[in-house]
Design a protein around this motif. Structure first.
Motif, PDB file in Angstrom:
ATOM      1  N   LEU A 129       0.818  -1.214   0.000  1.00  0.00           N
ATOM      2  CA  LEU A 129       0.000   0.000   0.000  1.00  0.00           C
ATOM      3  C   LEU A 129       0.849   1.259   0.000  1.00  0.00           C
ATOM      4  CD1 LEU A 129      -2.725  -1.023   2.622  1.00  0.00           C
ATOM      5  CD2 LEU A 129      -3.083  -0.632   0.184  1.00  0.00           C
ATOM      6  N   ASN A 130       2.144   1.121  -0.351  1.00  0.00           N
ATOM      7  CA  ASN A 130       3.033   2.265  -0.170  1.00  0.00           C
ATOM      8  C   ASN A 130       3.693   2.778  -1.439  1.00  0.00           C
ATOM      9  OD1 ASN A 130       5.908   0.869  -0.289  1.00  0.00           O
ATOM     10  ND2 ASN A 130       4.607  -0.456   0.959  1.00  0.00           N
ATOM     11  N   TYR A 147       7.965  12.094   0.304  1.00  0.00           N
ATOM     12  CA  TYR A 147       6.961  11.177   0.838  1.00  0.00           C
ATOM     13  C   TYR A 147       6.518  10.160  -0.205  1.00  0.00           C
ATOM     14  CZ  TYR A 147       6.513  13.874   5.123  1.00  0.00           C
ATOM     15  OH  TYR A 147       6.767  14.464   6.324  1.00  0.00           O
ATOM     16  N   ILE A 148       6.045   9.032   0.291  1.00  0.00           N
ATOM     17  CA  ILE A 148       5.529   7.981  -0.583  1.00  0.00           C
ATOM     18  C   ILE A 148       4.293   8.473  -1.323  1.00  0.00           C
ATOM     19  CG2 ILE A 148       6.406   6.121   0.864  1.00  0.00           C
ATOM     20  CD1 ILE A 148       3.509   5.793   1.950  1.00  0.00           C
ATOM     21  N   SER A 149       4.017   7.817  -2.432  1.00  0.00           N
ATOM     22  CA  SER A 149       2.799   8.112  -3.194  1.00  0.00           C
ATOM     23  C   SER A 149       1.615   7.312  -2.694  1.00  0.00           C
ATOM     24  CB  SER A 149       3.023   7.765  -4.671  1.00  0.00           C
ATOM     25  OG  SER A 149       3.306   6.372  -4.803  1.00  0.00           O
ATOM     26  N   VAL A 179      -5.779   4.466  -0.767  1.00  0.00           N
ATOM     27  CA  VAL A 179      -4.647   5.071  -0.059  1.00  0.00           C
ATOM     28  C   VAL A 179      -3.886   6.056  -0.954  1.00  0.00           C
ATOM     29  CG1 VAL A 179      -2.422   4.592   1.019  1.00  0.00           C
ATOM     30  CG2 VAL A 179      -4.423   3.217   1.629  1.00  0.00           C
ATOM     31  N   PRO A 180      -3.529   5.716  -2.214  1.00  0.00           N
ATOM     32  CA  PRO A 180      -2.831   6.705  -3.046  1.00  0.00           C
ATOM     33  C   PRO A 180      -3.690   7.923  -3.364  1.00  0.00           C
ATOM     34  CG  PRO A 180      -2.599   4.479  -3.944  1.00  0.00           C
ATOM     35  CD  PRO A 180      -3.661   4.420  -2.900  1.00  0.00           C
ATOM     36  N   ALA A 379      12.056   7.147   2.895  1.00  0.00           N
ATOM     37  CA  ALA A 379      13.122   6.602   3.759  1.00  0.00           C
ATOM     38  C   ALA A 379      12.520   5.843   4.938  1.00  0.00           C
ATOM     39  CB  ALA A 379      14.026   7.732   4.241  1.00  0.00           C
ATOM     40  N   GLN A 380      11.486   6.386   5.571  1.00  0.00           N
ATOM     41  CA  GLN A 380      10.841   5.681   6.677  1.00  0.00           C
ATOM     42  C   GLN A 380      10.259   4.347   6.223  1.00  0.00           C
ATOM     43  OE1 GLN A 380       8.150   8.918   7.708  1.00  0.00           O
ATOM     44  NE2 GLN A 380       9.065   9.077   9.750  1.00  0.00           N
ATOM     45  N   MET A 381       9.627   4.357   5.070  1.00  0.00           N
ATOM     46  CA  MET A 381       8.997   3.135   4.576  1.00  0.00           C
ATOM     47  C   MET A 381      10.036   2.075   4.256  1.00  0.00           C
ATOM     48  SD  MET A 381       6.195   1.548   3.947  1.00  0.00           S
ATOM     49  CE  MET A 381       5.101   2.936   4.234  1.00  0.00           C
ATOM     50  N   GLN A 382      11.110   2.472   3.646  1.00  0.00           N
ATOM     51  CA  GLN A 382      12.139   1.488   3.310  1.00  0.00           C
ATOM     52  C   GLN A 382      12.823   0.938   4.548  1.00  0.00           C
ATOM     53  OE1 GLN A 382      14.433   3.829   0.497  1.00  0.00           O
ATOM     54  NE2 GLN A 382      13.242   3.063  -1.250  1.00  0.00           N
TER      55      GLN A 382
END
Length: 584
Positions: A129-130, A147-149, A179-180, A379-382
């Motif tokens: 979902l990211n 930020y992520i899409s 979510v996107p 970066a947080q998501m990865q």
């Protein structure tokens, strides 16, 4: 001459076409220049050659065709949906294949005059979902590239939000079409399962997948859905939409009680602001315990439905595991641990939760949730790909498992300039009702006051398969019936499990000695009583029932000869308790 609008919505382009200020060929030239200049190359996986796109646009001519509602409208397609002439990769180069024909929805949109630009990026195999789980890169939020899409329909959302197309197709199994949309300030239409054909879609969870629509406004999203939708006998999960138009009974929305925000005070404040705006427009917001919904959501990634992802990608996993994104591979591998017994037990648990969830839904007109409880940097998501991804689906994962419809809408911006979104969730086939509310919300229109219940309605007591959460309850809701209360008959009745009925049904009979039997009271609009009665077949009929408080109402009764062959289940006190009891 007018140039291509910065955000080329369908209505805006159509107005320019009608005025003669813009032609599809001129539009395509400007659009291709815009695509070439856009700084995020991760949006697209493949596109048609510029020359081919110009030629296709030029063939449309300069005069709009009124028989083709999407004449000259450019769109993008998530790269797990087939488009003839472009490879389908599902964001996995080793998996790529060349489809022989368009997916059914793409074919319908092309027939309506829309122009396919290309295929967009996604979380590999639509698992996530990211938007960061792709070898083609991670598309970024158009409002802040750190930020992520959101995903898995990442490229489709960014293509619309960046003005590179007028609309885009995504998919939604656990929230990938919502979510996107929330992260990029878009409308995300998550249709009722089966309204849009999935033929030509590479499945994630085949029994749950929906092809979704990203658009700039509700009118655009609904227009696209209506053109793309239609029963498809070649799709085993396709189903015809009901002919009776459905609408929300009112604007009483259930919101999560004590929602978790994972420390994101800005998201919490934005949702609170949206709630206050809704109250100001006339909506009633009531706190609801979402526990049964969250328990349902847990089945999607911590239950046997993970095995559906293994069914979709299992053969590739066995032969090309090294070619898969490590996080995606780990999720798909989990599905191999589940047995057929696990699958049945999971479905039993889902049905139990479905009844509890439907009871929640029956108490309000729709559910209102933040589209996502937070948003994260790439970066947080990865750094934490599983836990943060899971948080993004808090309010989306349960919807398809419960066979509900949903519409994600732009809402109040956070104080850091990032979008936030709200999502309305309703039962199946409420898609157009949600769209009607969405239009009012985006225009911030005062909502119509709740109308008093017309005297021209019939109060009906139901005792079996028409109860909330039971298989025939839709026969009431589709005819506009509204739930009144749960109560009991007087003690003058006995309940029987009838033989050879599909779905299983009970028979209620007045007797000298009996018990109080659980019933539900529904108010059915008088104009639809005839249609409802036409669906009541022998040995059942409609007669008069005495309630525990002495009232008499119309309700289901049963012919004596059927009762003679049936099992007496009076001691259960009601059909719901009987159906929930373990087999004897």
């Amino acid at each position: 001459m007018n140039s291509l609008p910065k955000l080329p919505g369908i209505a805006a382009l159509q107005a320019l076409y009608r005025q003669g200020s813009l032609t599809p060929l001129q539009m395509m030239r400007e659009l291709l220049a815009r695509i070439a200049a856009y700084p995020d190359p991760a949006v697209w996986i493949s596109r048609f050659d510029d020359g081919a796109l110009l030629e296709t646009a030029g063939r449309l001519g300069e005069t709009p065709d009124p028989a083709r509602p999407l004449w000259g409208i450019p769109f993008a397609v998530k790269d797990n949906i087939d488009v003839a002439g472009l490879p389908t990769t599902a964001a996995c180069p080793a998996y790529a294949y060349q489809p022989a024909e368009d997916a059914q929805v793409v074919a319908r949109l092309r027939a309506a005059g829309a122009l396919v630009i290309g295929k967009t990026n996604l979380d590999q195999f639509a698992t996530g979902l990211n938007g960061t789980r792709s070898p083609y890169g991670a598309p970024r939020c158009v409002y802040n590239g750190d930020y992520i899409s959101g995903g898995s329909s990442s490229g489709s959302a960014v293509a619309v939000a960046a003005g590179l197309v007028s609309f885009a197709l995504g998919t939604d199994t656990a929230g990938s079409g919502r979510v996107p949309a929330g992260i990029n300030n878009l409308v995300g239409l998550k249709p009722t399962r089966g309204w849009l054909s999935n033929r030509g879609l590479l499945p994630a969870c085949r029994s749950l997948d929906c092809i979704s629509v990203f658009a700039l406004d509700v009118d655009d999203a609904e227009c696209v859905a209506l053109q793309a939708a239609g029963f498809d006998a070649q799709d085993i999960y396709s189903r015809p939409a009901p002919t009776l138009p459905l609408r929300l009974r009112g604007f009483r929305f259930g919101i999560p009680k004590d929602p978790p925000w994972y420390g994101d005070a800005l998201a919490e404040a934005a949702f609170a602001q949206s709630c206050e705006q809704l109250r100001g427009l006339g909506a009633e917001l009531v706190s609801v315990d979402f526990t049964p919904l969250f328990d349902t959501a847990a089945l999607l990634y911590h239950g046997p439905w993970v095995a559906e992802r293994s069914a979709a990608a299992g053969e590739f996993l066995r032969t090309h595991a090294q070619d898969m994104d490590p996080t995606v591979r780990g999720i798909v591998e989990q599905g191999l641990r589940y047995s057929a017994v696990d699958a049945f037990e999971g479905e039993y648990r889902r049905r139990e939760l479905q009844q509890r969830a439907d009871a929640i839904m029956a108490s309000v007109d729709a559910l209102l949730v933040p589209t996502a409880p937070s948003v994260y940097t790439v970066a947080q998501m990865q750094a934490d790909p599983v836990e943060l991804n899971s948080r993004l689906g808090l309010y989306t994962n349960f919807v398809n498992l419960l066979d509900w419809s949903a519409l994600a809408l732009p809402a109040a911006f956070r104080s850091d300039g990032l979008p936030s979104g709200i999502t309305l969730i309703a039962p199946a086939w409420q898609d157009r009702a949600l769209a009607d509310f969405g239009r009012r919300w985006l225009k911030r229109e005062i909502l119509p006051a709740a109308q008093p219940k017309p005297a021209s309605s019939l109060r009906v007591a139901v005792v079996g398969a028409h109860l909330r959460g039971m298989p025939l309850n839709r026969e009431l809701t589709e005819l506009g019936a509204s739930f009144v209360e749960a109560t009991h008959t007087s003690t003058a009745y006995r309940l029987y499990a009838l033989r050879n009925t599909t779905p299983p049904k009970p028979g209620l009979a007045r007797s000298g000695e009996g018990a109080a039997i659980e019933v539900e009271l529904w108010d059915l609009p008088m104009e639809n009583v005839g249609r409802f009665l036409a669906g009541v077949h022998a040995p059942l009929g409609i007669g008069s029932l005495e309630l525990a408080d002495g009232r008499w109402v119309k309700g289901f009764i049963c012919e004596p000869q059927a009762i003679a062959e049936a099992s007496d289940i009076t001691h259960y006190g009601g059909w719901r308790a009987y159906r929930a009891a373990p087999p004897s």
